[in-house]
Design a protein around this motif. Structure first.
Motif, mmCIF file in Angstrom:
data_model
loop_
_atom_site.group_PDB
_atom_site.id
_atom_site.type_symbol
_atom_site.label_atom_id
_atom_site.label_comp_id
_atom_site.label_asym_id
_atom_site.label_seq_id
_atom_site.Cartn_x
_atom_site.Cartn_y
_atom_site.Cartn_z
ATOM 1 N N GLY A 295 0.798 -1.219 0.000
ATOM 2 C CA GLY A 295 0.000 0.000 0.000
ATOM 3 C C GLY A 295 0.831 1.269 0.000
ATOM 4 O O GLY A 295 0.300 2.364 0.155
ATOM 5 N N GLY A 296 2.133 1.112 -0.206
ATOM 6 C CA GLY A 296 3.046 2.257 -0.244
ATOM 7 C C GLY A 296 4.256 1.914 -1.090
ATOM 8 O O GLY A 296 4.143 1.175 -2.077
ATOM 9 N N PHE A 297 5.402 2.409 -0.703
ATOM 10 C CA PHE A 297 6.641 2.127 -1.437
ATOM 11 C C PHE A 297 7.193 0.782 -0.999
ATOM 12 O O PHE A 297 7.315 0.503 0.193
ATOM 13 C CB PHE A 297 7.682 3.217 -1.184
ATOM 14 N N VAL A 298 7.549 -0.039 -1.968
ATOM 15 C CA VAL A 298 8.182 -1.324 -1.710
ATOM 16 C C VAL A 298 9.597 -1.251 -2.272
ATOM 17 O O VAL A 298 9.778 -0.932 -3.457
ATOM 18 C CB VAL A 298 7.387 -2.476 -2.374
ATOM 19 N N PRO A 299 10.611 -1.513 -1.421
ATOM 20 C CA PRO A 299 12.005 -1.393 -1.864
ATOM 21 C C PRO A 299 12.368 -2.334 -3.016
ATOM 22 O O PRO A 299 11.820 -3.429 -3.144
ATOM 23 C CB PRO A 299 12.809 -1.760 -0.613
#
Length: 181
Positions: A150-154
């Motif tokens: 639901g956000g930034f995934v590395p």
């Protein structure tokens, strides 16, 4: 309708190069945007500075104002900090205010300003145990951190995809935070 004021802050990660498009999108969503950058991000975007200031109508800031001088920005309704690097996230969580952007968001906790952040770190940084502690600290202080599902995934080091950075999630969260009483 009065425009809501968004402080859009960015640090030196590749997606910061798209900040002008993010400013335009935020303006199309009804925000007045004031842009603040970490020192390295300021260096990276220096060739765009005049255009960014024309676009926002305000100076791009990376330094504190001088004591006794009026602030050149209106009061923030919400602060969105992205991309937020490993260094910026950890400094913010630990209260190490070595630059303007981190100082404003650190103080913003005590002022009760709604804030959202989206890290931009590679998987090697994400494996460092301090990052999880810092994210937990910020979330515990009421900051919405868009990280993980639901956000930034590395990505793996050197495998970033700046055009895929989910700026829309940041602006969605900023709109939600600005409209919450």
């Amino acid at each position: 309708m009065t425009s809501r004021v968004l402080y859009l802050f960015g640090s030196a990660a590749p997606p910061v190069h798209d900040i002008a498009a993010v400013v335009r999108t935020a303006q199309n969503r009804g925000f007045t945007v004031c842009l603040g950058l970490t020192p390295t991000a300021t260096d990276w975007l220096d060739p765009q500075r005049t255009e960014l200031e024309r676009l926002t109508g305000y100076p791009v800031r990376s330094r504190y104002k001088r004591p006794g001088t009026a602030d050149v920005w209106p009061k923030a309704d919400v602060i969105a900090f992205a991309p937020a690097t490993f260094n910026s996230i950890n400094a913010w969580a630990l209260g190490i205010t070595q630059n303007f952007v981190v100082g404003v968001v650190a103080e913003g906790i005590g002022k009760g300003i709604p804030m959202v952040t989206m890290p931009c770190v590679n998987a090697a940084y994400a494996a460092h145990p301090q990052l999880d502690r810092s994210i937990e600290t910020l979330r515990g202080a009421g900051i919405r951190v868009l990280y993980g599902e639901g956000g930034f995934v590395p990505n793996a080091p050197g495998q970033g995809r700046p055009p895929a950075y989910p700026w829309h999630l940041l602006l969605d969260a900023a709109e939600q935070a600005a409209s919450t009483p």
